[in-house]
Design a protein around this motif. Structure first.
Motif, mmCIF file in Angstrom:
data_model
loop_
_atom_site.group_PDB
_atom_site.id
_atom_site.type_symbol
_atom_site.label_atom_id
_atom_site.label_comp_id
_atom_site.label_asym_id
_atom_site.label_seq_id
_atom_site.Cartn_x
_atom_site.Cartn_y
_atom_site.Cartn_z
ATOM 1 N N TRP A 1 -10.599 6.721 -3.130
ATOM 2 C CA TRP A 1 -11.486 7.884 -2.508
ATOM 3 C C TRP A 1 -12.022 7.446 -1.270
ATOM 4 C CZ3 TRP A 1 -14.506 12.153 -4.729
ATOM 5 C CH2 TRP A 1 -14.189 12.259 -5.892
ATOM 6 N N ILE A 2 -12.380 5.811 -1.226
ATOM 7 C CA ILE A 2 -12.887 5.543 0.359
ATOM 8 C C ILE A 2 -11.735 5.447 1.206
ATOM 9 C CG2 ILE A 2 -14.169 3.779 1.166
ATOM 10 C CD1 ILE A 2 -15.479 4.534 -0.755
ATOM 11 N N GLY A 3 -10.528 5.239 0.936
ATOM 12 C CA GLY A 3 -9.680 5.246 1.867
ATOM 13 C C GLY A 3 -9.117 6.385 2.245
ATOM 14 N N ARG A 4 -9.153 7.471 1.344
ATOM 15 C CA ARG A 4 -8.948 8.805 1.948
ATOM 16 C C ARG A 4 -9.849 9.192 2.949
ATOM 17 N NH1 ARG A 4 -7.013 9.930 -3.362
ATOM 18 N NH2 ARG A 4 -9.046 10.774 -3.903
ATOM 19 N N HIS A 5 -11.393 9.240 2.736
ATOM 20 C CA HIS A 5 -12.413 9.570 3.444
ATOM 21 C C HIS A 5 -12.457 9.082 4.731
ATOM 22 C CE1 HIS A 5 -16.377 11.299 3.602
ATOM 23 N NE2 HIS A 5 -16.520 10.464 4.376
ATOM 24 N N PHE A 6 -12.034 7.700 4.839
ATOM 25 C CA PHE A 6 -12.235 7.205 6.293
ATOM 26 C C PHE A 6 -10.822 6.946 6.885
ATOM 27 C CE2 PHE A 6 -15.947 5.454 4.107
ATOM 28 C CZ PHE A 6 -17.251 6.149 4.884
ATOM 29 N N GLY A 7 -9.702 7.249 6.226
ATOM 30 C CA GLY A 7 -8.353 7.066 6.669
ATOM 31 C C GLY A 7 -8.058 5.628 6.726
ATOM 32 N N LEU A 8 -8.269 4.785 5.488
ATOM 33 C CA LEU A 8 -8.172 3.309 5.674
ATOM 34 C C LEU A 8 -6.656 3.223 4.844
ATOM 35 C CD1 LEU A 8 -11.675 2.110 5.264
ATOM 36 C CD2 LEU A 8 -10.357 2.061 7.493
ATOM 37 N N LEU A 9 -6.069 2.240 5.050
ATOM 38 C CA LEU A 9 -5.009 1.889 4.232
ATOM 39 C C LEU A 9 -5.621 0.886 3.214
ATOM 40 C CD1 LEU A 9 -2.144 0.506 6.898
ATOM 41 C CD2 LEU A 9 -2.295 2.901 5.450
ATOM 42 N N LEU A 10 -4.898 0.954 1.898
ATOM 43 C CA LEU A 10 -5.569 0.139 0.803
ATOM 44 C C LEU A 10 -4.775 -1.158 0.692
ATOM 45 C CD1 LEU A 10 -5.598 2.740 -2.115
ATOM 46 C CD2 LEU A 10 -7.268 2.336 -0.233
ATOM 47 N N ALA A 11 -5.388 -2.117 0.615
ATOM 48 C CA ALA A 11 -5.034 -3.557 0.296
ATOM 49 C C ALA A 11 -5.410 -4.220 -1.131
ATOM 50 C CB ALA A 11 -5.333 -4.469 1.356
ATOM 51 N N PRO A 12 -4.446 -4.010 -2.112
ATOM 52 C CA PRO A 12 -4.800 -4.593 -3.456
ATOM 53 C C PRO A 12 -4.801 -6.075 -3.183
ATOM 54 C CG PRO A 12 -2.570 -3.753 -3.380
ATOM 55 C CD PRO A 12 -2.995 -3.344 -2.220
ATOM 56 N N HIS A 13 -5.742 -6.805 -3.841
ATOM 57 C CA HIS A 13 -6.206 -8.252 -3.800
ATOM 58 C C HIS A 13 -6.087 -8.607 -5.146
ATOM 59 C CE1 HIS A 13 -7.013 -12.251 -2.699
ATOM 60 N NE2 HIS A 13 -6.846 -11.976 -1.176
ATOM 61 N N ALA A 14 -5.441 -9.724 -5.810
ATOM 62 C CA ALA A 14 -5.555 -10.141 -7.218
ATOM 63 C C ALA A 14 -6.924 -11.017 -7.211
ATOM 64 C CB ALA A 14 -4.478 -10.992 -7.682
ATOM 65 N N GLY A 15 -7.199 -11.673 -6.199
ATOM 66 C CA GLY A 15 -8.568 -12.262 -6.133
ATOM 67 C C GLY A 15 -9.624 -11.694 -6.262
ATOM 68 N N LEU A 16 -9.809 -10.322 -6.261
ATOM 69 C CA LEU A 16 -10.917 -9.480 -6.506
ATOM 70 C C LEU A 16 -10.902 -8.876 -7.791
ATOM 71 C CD1 LEU A 16 -10.883 -7.588 -3.210
ATOM 72 C CD2 LEU A 16 -12.383 -9.628 -3.763
ATOM 73 N N ARG A 17 -10.090 -9.577 -8.818
ATOM 74 C CA ARG A 17 -10.093 -8.726 -10.125
ATOM 75 C C ARG A 17 -11.018 -9.049 -11.032
ATOM 76 N NH1 ARG A 17 -3.633 -10.241 -12.095
ATOM 77 N NH2 ARG A 17 -2.952 -8.618 -11.170
ATOM 78 N N GLU A 18 -11.277 -8.291 -12.067
ATOM 79 C CA GLU A 18 -12.291 -8.559 -13.038
ATOM 80 C C GLU A 18 -12.289 -9.807 -13.759
ATOM 81 O OE1 GLU A 18 -15.062 -8.252 -14.276
ATOM 82 O OE2 GLU A 18 -14.993 -6.323 -15.389
ATOM 83 N N ARG A 19 -13.289 -10.301 -13.839
ATOM 84 C CA ARG A 19 -13.370 -11.680 -14.593
ATOM 85 C C ARG A 19 -12.721 -11.501 -16.149
ATOM 86 N NH1 ARG A 19 -18.743 -14.604 -17.028
ATOM 87 N NH2 ARG A 19 -17.883 -16.351 -17.845
ATOM 88 N N SER A 20 -11.678 -12.302 -16.611
ATOM 89 C CA SER A 20 -11.119 -12.237 -17.716
ATOM 90 C C SER A 20 -12.168 -12.587 -19.086
ATOM 91 C CB SER A 20 -9.935 -13.146 -17.928
ATOM 92 O OG SER A 20 -9.231 -13.213 -19.319
ATOM 93 N N PHE A 21 -12.261 -11.757 -20.091
ATOM 94 C CA PHE A 21 -13.115 -12.340 -21.059
ATOM 95 C C PHE A 21 -12.505 -12.446 -22.262
ATOM 96 C CE2 PHE A 21 -16.160 -10.284 -18.271
ATOM 97 C CZ PHE A 21 -17.321 -10.948 -18.544
ATOM 98 N N GLY A 22 -10.916 -12.949 -22.059
ATOM 99 C CA GLY A 22 -10.261 -13.427 -23.284
ATOM 100 C C GLY A 22 -10.165 -12.867 -24.238
#
Length: 196
Positions: free
Chosen positions: A82-103
């Motif tokens: 949504w944000i990328g489309r609005h501002f014309g930005l490329l998306l960069a997925p990053h595993a370091g930003l993932r959810e905390r694992s709750f095991g």
């Protein structure tokens, strides 16, 4: 890049917007979805989450982002789209930003979160139920910012992540005990916190 830890008082070369994903299907169903095997492909944004993002973008109050990094979970990816489309930005997925694992709590009711947060308050290194420790989450979230600081300057960078990791990151940057990460006001879905 100096080896000193990042803190709120330390000048940064970039400005950061920290965003929690919009309201998700996991939120709507009251489920803990924290592992990649379920979170990458499923449990995207709910209709409420779409409405939140529509409102956010119609009334954008923050600096315009130059770059957009996001957790690769479905709910954060859809938020970033949504944000990328609005501002014309490329998306960069990053595993370091993932959810905390709750095991072992994966797929269970989200009313189990307070059980983990109570343990966090006693020991941010705990791994009860196979959860990812608070200290590990802090290390990986801080590493994302440290890497960006080393590679660029003068940019406004939007990081789209999840509630617990962002709470933990903000607590670390404030140099408060990581055991106190739930003492912060909880970050609402689709909310943005600016680091300047």
């Amino acid at each position: 890049m100096p080896n000193a830890p990042l803190t709120a008082r330390q000048p940064r070369r970039n400005r950061y917007l920290l965003m929690r994903h919009g309201h998700s299907e996991a939120n709507a169903n009251g489920l803990i979805i924290s592992r990649p095997e379920r979170g990458l492909a499923g449990f995207g944004l709910s209709p409420r989450g779409h409405a939140q993002l529509e409102g956010l973008l119609a009334d954008w109050r923050w600096p315009l982002p130059d770059r957009l990094l996001h957790s690769d979970f479905r709910r954060t990816t859809e938020t970033a789209e949504w944000i990328g489309r609005h501002f014309g930005l490329l998306l960069a997925p990053h595993a370091g930003l993932r959810e905390r694992s709750f095991g072992d709590l994966e797929g269970l009711s989200d009313d189990r979160y307070p059980d983990i947060w109570a343990l966090d308050a006693n020991d941010p290194r705990h791994r009860a139920f196979g959860v990812e420790s608070v200290t590990r989450v802090a290390d990986r979230m801080l590493a994302v910012i440290a890497a960006l600081e080393a590679e660029t300057q003068g940019e406004t960078i939007l990081l789209v992540s999840h509630g617990d990791p962002l709470q933990i990151l903000l607590t670390a940057l404030e140099e408060r005990p990581l055991s106190a990460h739930r003492d912060r006001e909880p970050l609402a879905p689709a909310s943005i916190t600016m680091l300047s």
